[in-house]
Design a protein around this motif. Sequence first.
Motif, PDB file in Angstrom:
ATOM      1  N   LEU A 266      -0.956  -1.795 -13.072  1.00 57.52           N
ATOM      2  CA  LEU A 266      -0.686  -2.480 -11.806  1.00 57.52           C
ATOM      3  C   LEU A 266      -1.605  -3.667 -11.563  1.00 57.52           C
ATOM      4  O   LEU A 266      -1.202  -4.662 -10.966  1.00 57.52           O
ATOM      5  CB  LEU A 266      -0.818  -1.496 -10.638  1.00 57.52           C
ATOM      6  CG  LEU A 266       0.132  -0.303 -10.620  1.00 57.52           C
ATOM      7  CD1 LEU A 266      -0.212   0.631  -9.462  1.00 57.52           C
ATOM      8  CD2 LEU A 266       1.578  -0.769 -10.511  1.00 57.52           C
ATOM      9  N   GLY A 267      -2.861  -3.544 -11.973  1.00 58.76           N
ATOM     10  CA  GLY A 267      -3.858  -4.541 -11.596  1.00 58.76           C
ATOM     11  C   GLY A 267      -4.466  -4.184 -10.255  1.00 58.76           C
ATOM     12  O   GLY A 267      -3.798  -3.600  -9.386  1.00 58.76           O
ATOM     13  N   ALA A 268      -5.724  -4.514 -10.068  1.00 57.94           N
ATOM     14  CA  ALA A 268      -6.434  -4.127  -8.853  1.00 57.94           C
ATOM     15  C   ALA A 268      -5.786  -4.657  -7.572  1.00 57.94           C
ATOM     16  O   ALA A 268      -5.645  -3.915  -6.596  1.00 57.94           O
ATOM     17  CB  ALA A 268      -7.901  -4.569  -8.944  1.00 57.94           C
ATOM     18  N   PRO A 269      -5.369  -5.926  -7.492  1.00 51.44           N
ATOM     19  CA  PRO A 269      -4.789  -6.411  -6.231  1.00 51.44           C
ATOM     20  C   PRO A 269      -3.535  -5.664  -5.806  1.00 51.44           C
ATOM     21  O   PRO A 269      -3.347  -5.378  -4.625  1.00 51.44           O
ATOM     22  CB  PRO A 269      -4.489  -7.888  -6.542  1.00 51.44           C
ATOM     23  CG  PRO A 269      -5.462  -8.251  -7.618  1.00 51.44           C
ATOM     24  CD  PRO A 269      -5.545  -7.018  -8.464  1.00 51.44           C
ATOM     25  N   ARG A 270      -2.662  -5.337  -6.753  1.00 53.35           N
ATOM     26  CA  ARG A 270      -1.444  -4.610  -6.384  1.00 53.35           C
ATOM     27  C   ARG A 270      -1.755  -3.178  -5.960  1.00 53.35           C
ATOM     28  O   ARG A 270      -1.041  -2.588  -5.149  1.00 53.35           O
ATOM     29  CB  ARG A 270      -0.449  -4.646  -7.539  1.00 53.35           C
ATOM     30  CG  ARG A 270       0.098  -6.057  -7.796  1.00 53.35           C
ATOM     31  CD  ARG A 270       1.142  -6.083  -8.905  1.00 53.35           C
ATOM     32  NE  ARG A 270       1.641  -7.442  -9.095  1.00 53.35           N
ATOM     33  CZ  ARG A 270       1.115  -8.341  -9.928  1.00 53.35           C
ATOM     34  NH1 ARG A 270       0.054  -8.001 -10.654  1.00 53.35           N
ATOM     35  NH2 ARG A 270       1.624  -9.548 -10.031  1.00 53.35           N
ATOM     36  N   MET A 271      -2.821  -2.618  -6.507  1.00 53.95           N
ATOM     37  CA  MET A 271      -3.266  -1.300  -6.047  1.00 53.95           C
ATOM     38  C   MET A 271      -3.733  -1.369  -4.598  1.00 53.95           C
ATOM     39  O   MET A 271      -3.539  -0.436  -3.818  1.00 53.95           O
ATOM     40  CB  MET A 271      -4.392  -0.789  -6.946  1.00 53.95           C
ATOM     41  CG  MET A 271      -3.918  -0.361  -8.334  1.00 53.95           C
ATOM     42  SD  MET A 271      -5.297   0.065  -9.431  1.00 53.95           S
ATOM     43  CE  MET A 271      -5.960   1.518  -8.602  1.00 53.95           C
ATOM     44  N   LEU A 272      -4.335  -2.502  -4.202  1.00 56.79           N
ATOM     45  CA  LEU A 272      -4.741  -2.680  -2.808  1.00 56.79           C
ATOM     46  C   LEU A 272      -3.527  -2.669  -1.882  1.00 56.79           C
ATOM     47  O   LEU A 272      -3.566  -2.077  -0.796  1.00 56.79           O
ATOM     48  CB  LEU A 272      -5.507  -3.998  -2.647  1.00 56.79           C
ATOM     49  CG  LEU A 272      -6.837  -4.124  -3.383  1.00 56.79           C
ATOM     50  CD1 LEU A 272      -7.394  -5.539  -3.246  1.00 56.79           C
ATOM     51  CD2 LEU A 272      -7.852  -3.121  -2.851  1.00 56.79           C
ATOM     52  N   LEU A 273      -2.448  -3.325  -2.305  1.00 56.62           N
ATOM     53  CA  LEU A 273      -1.218  -3.330  -1.494  1.00 56.62           C
ATOM     54  C   LEU A 273      -0.649  -1.930  -1.348  1.00 56.62           C
ATOM     55  O   LEU A 273      -0.215  -1.532  -0.258  1.00 56.62           O
ATOM     56  CB  LEU A 273      -0.180  -4.252  -2.134  1.00 56.62           C
ATOM     57  CG  LEU A 273      -0.484  -5.749  -2.148  1.00 56.62           C
ATOM     58  CD1 LEU A 273       0.648  -6.491  -2.847  1.00 56.62           C
ATOM     59  CD2 LEU A 273      -0.671  -6.279  -0.741  1.00 56.62           C
ATOM     60  N   LEU A 274      -0.641  -1.183  -2.437  1.00 57.53           N
ATOM     61  CA  LEU A 274      -0.145   0.188  -2.391  1.00 57.53           C
ATOM     62  C   LEU A 274      -0.961   1.032  -1.423  1.00 57.53           C
ATOM     63  O   LEU A 274      -0.418   1.837  -0.652  1.00 57.53           O
ATOM     64  CB  LEU A 274      -0.182   0.797  -3.793  1.00 57.53           C
ATOM     65  CG  LEU A 274       0.271   2.262  -3.926  1.00 57.53           C
ATOM     66  CD1 LEU A 274       1.713   2.417  -3.468  1.00 57.53           C
ATOM     67  CD2 LEU A 274       0.111   2.737  -5.368  1.00 57.53           C
ATOM     68  N   ALA A 275      -2.274   0.840  -1.436  1.00 63.13           N
ATOM     69  CA  ALA A 275      -3.154   1.589  -0.543  1.00 63.13           C
ATOM     70  C   ALA A 275      -2.863   1.266   0.925  1.00 63.13           C
ATOM     71  O   ALA A 275      -2.863   2.165   1.775  1.00 63.13           O
ATOM     72  CB  ALA A 275      -4.611   1.299  -0.872  1.00 63.13           C
ATOM     73  N   CYS A 276      -2.606   0.002   1.232  1.00 63.44           N
ATOM     74  CA  CYS A 276      -2.292  -0.373   2.620  1.00 63.44           C
ATOM     75  C   CYS A 276      -1.033   0.329   3.105  1.00 63.44           C
ATOM     76  O   CYS A 276      -0.977   0.833   4.235  1.00 63.44           O
ATOM     77  CB  CYS A 276      -2.126  -1.892   2.731  1.00 63.44           C
ATOM     78  SG  CYS A 276      -3.658  -2.837   2.573  1.00 63.44           S
ATOM     79  N   GLY A 277       0.008   0.366   2.268  1.00 65.23           N
ATOM     80  CA  GLY A 277       1.237   1.061   2.647  1.00 65.23           C
ATOM     81  C   GLY A 277       1.005   2.549   2.854  1.00 65.23           C
ATOM     82  O   GLY A 277       1.545   3.149   3.798  1.00 65.23           O
ATOM     83  N   ALA A 278       0.195   3.144   1.987  1.00 63.45           N
ATOM     84  CA  ALA A 278      -0.099   4.571   2.113  1.00 63.45           C
ATOM     85  C   ALA A 278      -0.908   4.849   3.379  1.00 63.45           C
ATOM     86  O   ALA A 278      -0.703   5.880   4.045  1.00 63.45           O
ATOM     87  CB  ALA A 278      -0.857   5.060   0.881  1.00 63.45           C
ATOM     88  N   TYR A 279      -1.820   3.950   3.725  1.00 62.17           N
ATOM     89  CA  TYR A 279      -2.582   4.110   4.972  1.00 62.17           C
ATOM     90  C   TYR A 279      -1.639   4.094   6.181  1.00 62.17           C
ATOM     91  O   TYR A 279      -1.786   4.903   7.115  1.00 62.17           O
ATOM     92  CB  TYR A 279      -3.610   2.993   5.109  1.00 62.17           C
ATOM     93  CG  TYR A 279      -4.994   3.348   4.637  1.00 62.17           C
ATOM     94  CD1 TYR A 279      -5.720   4.377   5.233  1.00 62.17           C
ATOM     95  CD2 TYR A 279      -5.598   2.643   3.606  1.00 62.17           C
ATOM     96  CE1 TYR A 279      -7.002   4.699   4.815  1.00 62.17           C
ATOM     97  CE2 TYR A 279      -6.885   2.956   3.168  1.00 62.17           C
ATOM     98  CZ  TYR A 279      -7.579   3.982   3.778  1.00 62.17           C
ATOM     99  OH  TYR A 279      -8.849   4.307   3.362  1.00 62.17           O
TER     100      TYR A 279
END
Length: 393
Positions: A266-279
């Motif tokens: 995924l790459g780190a930035p896309r993992m950040l987006l996934l985390a925001c949605g999960a939050y």
Amino acid sequence: MEPKRFSTKDLHTGRMVYFFFFSGFGILMTFLNVYYRSRGISGLQIGTLTAAFPLVGMIFAPLWGYLNDRLGNPKVILALATTGTLGSLVGMNAASSFVQLLGAVGVLGAFYSMLMPVVDVVNLKLLEGQRERYGEQRIWGSLGFIFTTLSTGWLFERFGLHTMFAVCGAAFLGMLVGVLRLPAGLRTERRGSSGGLRLLVTNPAWMIFTVGQFILSISSTGMNHFLGVYMRELGAGESLVGMAVGIGAVSELPVMRFSQFFLKRLGAPRMLLLACGAYALRFVLYSWMPSAEWALLVGLLNGLTFGMFWVSAVVYINTIAPPEYQTTAQSLVTSVVSLATVSGAPLSGWVFDHWGGSTLYGLYIVLALTAGGVLAWGVRRTGLGKTHSERTA
């Protein structure tokens, strides 16, 4: 000249430091506000104490980072900061008034603010450029967090919440032993000119990440600080509070263990987006929570929220920061979280006092979605979504 190769024993020592640091952190994050409430402190005062801790940390973290980058000796900095943390816990336990407690919390913030960024930098240094293996080290922090949050609730119910300071102190004493066992040859790049730092903080990717992290951190730190209080309002005891947080930490384990896979795919930035949605999803479920027991299930999202976000953030910042400014960069991340807590904690306390936990978590939904929108804009418009290999190809 090839960099010094650290041994497996050195990696184990780094894991030991993570284990005991997060053992102490788990107690503070889970039970400190519950302890405040047990002393009759209001929601607004809890928000003030919660804000004082990062306010001081926000000032001291960059100073600690500067000192570490100047000396290039993280072992000395960690030993000093851990010793100061132990002393501040003694002061908090002895405090007999709100003002005294506020002062002790401020001292804790001054020393504690440097622990997490330097521990992260030390472990990344021990990995010698293999950033994608960061989760293999960090997972031991999750194990320490799980151990204390699941095992201490019953202890505090039986002997009183004031005993948390002794248990927390024992954890940080274990950390100090680990710090002193770190290899003598562990050094970080010494700081040169200020040009590297200027390039970092004016990098559009850094600025967008900082804005997104700030917005998300208002909600994520608020969740951490008020979840125990919210559960107590719904009838939970200390054991249930500790169990909810501990189960959440268990859900981090697969994310930490397989972080190398996620980072490569995924790459780190896309993992950040996934985390925001999960939050955002997590906050929706908390706002609908009819009883405290629901928190046990909702907490299972912690791996996709905190776990996913923290791994990707640490690796991403370590990637874009110049080598001689890596500790400073991680310290600035800590300062952003601190600023978010300072800005959001009093407001969170006021909202909790007047409208309750459900409304508070409803506010957090909006913040998480806004943070995700900022980061998504960065991915699309500024190349924030590029991985390290894509940028250096």
